[in-house]
Design an enzyme around this catalytic site. Structure first.
Site, PDB file in Angstrom:
ATOM      1  N   GLU A 165      -0.788  24.661   2.773  1.00  0.00           N
ATOM      2  CA  GLU A 165      -1.440  23.352   2.808  1.00  0.00           C
ATOM      3  C   GLU A 165      -2.815  23.364   3.465  1.00  0.00           C
ATOM      4  OE1 GLU A 165       1.037  20.332   4.490  1.00  0.00           O
ATOM      5  OE2 GLU A 165       2.792  20.871   3.323  1.00  0.00           O
ATOM      6  N   GLU A 354       8.043  23.348  -0.924  1.00  0.00           N
ATOM      7  CA  GLU A 354       8.628  22.406   0.041  1.00  0.00           C
ATOM      8  C   GLU A 354       8.900  21.088  -0.653  1.00  0.00           C
ATOM      9  OE1 GLU A 354       6.441  21.489   3.615  1.00  0.00           O
ATOM     10  OE2 GLU A 354       5.927  23.598   3.931  1.00  0.00           O
TER      11      GLU A 354
HETATM   12  O1  IFM Z   1       6.789  20.015   8.537  1.00  0.00           O
HETATM   13  C1  IFM Z   1       5.882  19.984   7.490  1.00  0.00           C
HETATM   14  C2  IFM Z   1       5.486  21.380   7.055  1.00  0.00           C
HETATM   15  O2  IFM Z   1       5.055  22.156   8.112  1.00  0.00           O
HETATM   16  C3  IFM Z   1       4.367  21.269   6.062  1.00  0.00           C
HETATM   17  N1  IFM Z   1       4.707  20.352   4.989  1.00  0.00           N
HETATM   18  C4  IFM Z   1       5.273  19.074   5.322  1.00  0.00           C
HETATM   19  C5  IFM Z   1       6.424  19.249   6.285  1.00  0.00           C
HETATM   20  C6  IFM Z   1       7.073  17.900   6.634  1.00  0.00           C
HETATM   21  O3  IFM Z   1       6.221  17.112   7.395  1.00  0.00           O
END
Ligand code: IFM
Length: 449
Positions: A165, A354
């Site tokens: 990210e 994710e």
């Molecule tokens: O915890 C985070 C992760 O580190 C990066 N993406 C979003 C998740 C949820 O907030």
């Protein structure tokens, strides 16, 4: 009806070093920007910090054993940069290398594949003193770190991810300031975007030069932006610009070697300083990658708002469901995003790296943790991903965020995303009902709806 996934579909869980490890200053580890940020009162909800997190540093064998019991085939983790280079560059901390080798060997011994993210936000504080990601040299620092990791762990890693990210690092860390290092300067954030993408390109180039064979890619957090009023041109234009700012600002350079021109022209008109791009930069950023990882959780609805800066728009919450951290549940957004990414960029392979749901979980009187809302969320999102895959999107895997409850950045320990409940007073782990549900999904390579 049953969602039957292809035989080679990969199911996994995703984690990040700072959020689980703890041991923030153990065995020669240097300070990271998140150690510094979370130690400043007021930055973290509930006044927590990641000093202990869920003690994965000491408990990794127990957690990996649990992952095995639940049948999880793929575990995504990240390397804490100052554990390897306490000063950011220069002398390697052997204890850091040994630690990650032990974790990766433990995964292997348990038959679990490892997906490793090089950068999940823990920049060494020593590098921040030199401007961190705002400094053009950051790409070289990162390349040196990446090369060290490729050499030290290459034999144990099944999938490499350069950055997690970059949008969160750039905008959260340098524009809104809600994340480390807590800077609030949109123009600097744009320079950070460019340096992060160069760092990614340098790492991929180095990886190819070193002749390693596992696949390598990047993880972008993307989501769809819809206009609040479908027929309103101002809302439509703003939704498009937000889509460019959040999604295309990263994916266009990687896949097309250009920045979104409409966005850059708009931002120039709003007195934003655009990043300094040198000859060869775009070529470097556009190195071919083996897969694109997508982190996606929600969608946004945009309304034109003259008062906002730099983009004149605001998010308007709709009437549907929201998760415990206020994110709108829009499974259709997952479908639209996958279809759009495929049509726009044609990545060879896509992984949902994710996706998951924050719920207000608790231990019931029977000692169990029931989380039907999470299961419901996952069913809908995985279903939407399945539909996109059926329509030709090359979706190859899906990771749930996250395995155990953890330190959720600015939310501290107030937000629970885990399949496994962590009682932070005792560090006891209790698999939630969603963990058993996911275990069945993996076993059956799908589920009935
Ligand atoms: O915890 C985070 C992760 O580190 C990066 N993406 C979003 C998740 C949820 O907030």
């Amino acid at each position: 009806m049953k969602y039957c996934f292809p035989e080679d579909f990969q199911w996994g869980v995703a984690t990040a070093a700072y959020q689980i490890e703890g041991a923030w200053n153990a065995d020669g580890k240097g300070e990271s920007i998140w150690d510094r940020f979370s130690h400043i009162p007021g930055n973290i909800r509930g006044e927590g910090d990641g000093d202990d997190a869920c003690e994965f540093y000491e408990r990794y064998e127990e957690d990996i054993r649990l992952a095995k019991e639940l049948g999880i085939p793929l575990f995504r983790l990240s390397i804490n940069w100052p554990r390897i280079f306490p000063e950011g560059t220069g002398t390697v901390n052997r204890a850091g290398i040994e630690y990650y080798r032990k974790v990766l060997e433990c995964l292997k011994k348990n038959g679990i594949k490892a997906s490793v993210t090089l950068y999940h936000w823990d920049l060494p504080q020593k590098l921040q003193y030199q401007g961190g990601w705002m400094n053009r040299q950051s790409a070289d620092w990162f390349e040196a770190f990446a090369r060290t990791c490729f050499e030290a762990f290459g034999d144990l890693v099944d999938q490499w991810i350069t950055l997690n990210e970059p949008q969160s690092t750039a905008m959260g860390g340098h524009a809104s300031g809600g994340h480390a290092p807590g800077i609030r300067d949109y123009s600097s954030a744009l320079q950070v975007v460019h340096n992060l993408l160069r760092a990614h390109g340098k790492a991929v180039k180095a990886y190819r030069e070193m002749g390693l064979t596992a696949e390598i890619g990047i993880v972008l957090d993307m989501h769809m932006f819809y206009p609040v009023e479908e027929g309103n041109p101002a809302d439509i234009r703003m939704a498009r610009l937000f889509q460019q700012q959040t999604n295309q600002l990263y994916a266009d350079p990687i896949f097309k070697k250009v920045y979104p021109q409409e966005l850059f022209e708009y931002l120039s008109g709003r007195r934003v300083v655009l990043p300094e791009i040198q000859e060869g930069d775009m070529e470097l950023i556009g190195q071919p990658i083996d897969f694109l990882g997508l982190n996606t959780y929600w969608s946004d609805y945009v309304r034109y708002d003259e008062e906002r800066w730099p983009l004149q728009g605001k998010m308007v919450q709709q009437d549907g469901f929201v998760t415990d951290c206020g994110w709108e549940v829009v499974p259709e957004g997952m479908y639209d995003l996958l279809k759009w990414v495929h049509a726009e960029y044609h990545p060879k392979q896509i992984f949902i790296t994710e996706n998951g749901c924050a719920c207000n979980d608790w231990i019931g009187a029977d000692g169990k943790v029931e989380d039907p809302n999470r299961i419901n969320y996952l069913k809908q999102y995985i279903g939407a991903a399945y539909r996109a895959m059926e329509e030709g999107v090359p979706l190859k895997g899906y990771y749930i965020w996250t395995f155990t409850d953890n330190f959720e950045w600015a939310w501290g320990k107030t937000c629970r995303f885990g399949l496994v409940f962590v009682d932070y007073k005792t560090q006891k782990r209790i698999p939630k009902s969603s963990a058993y549900w996911f275990s069945e999904v993996i076993k059956n390579n799908g589920f009935e709806v």
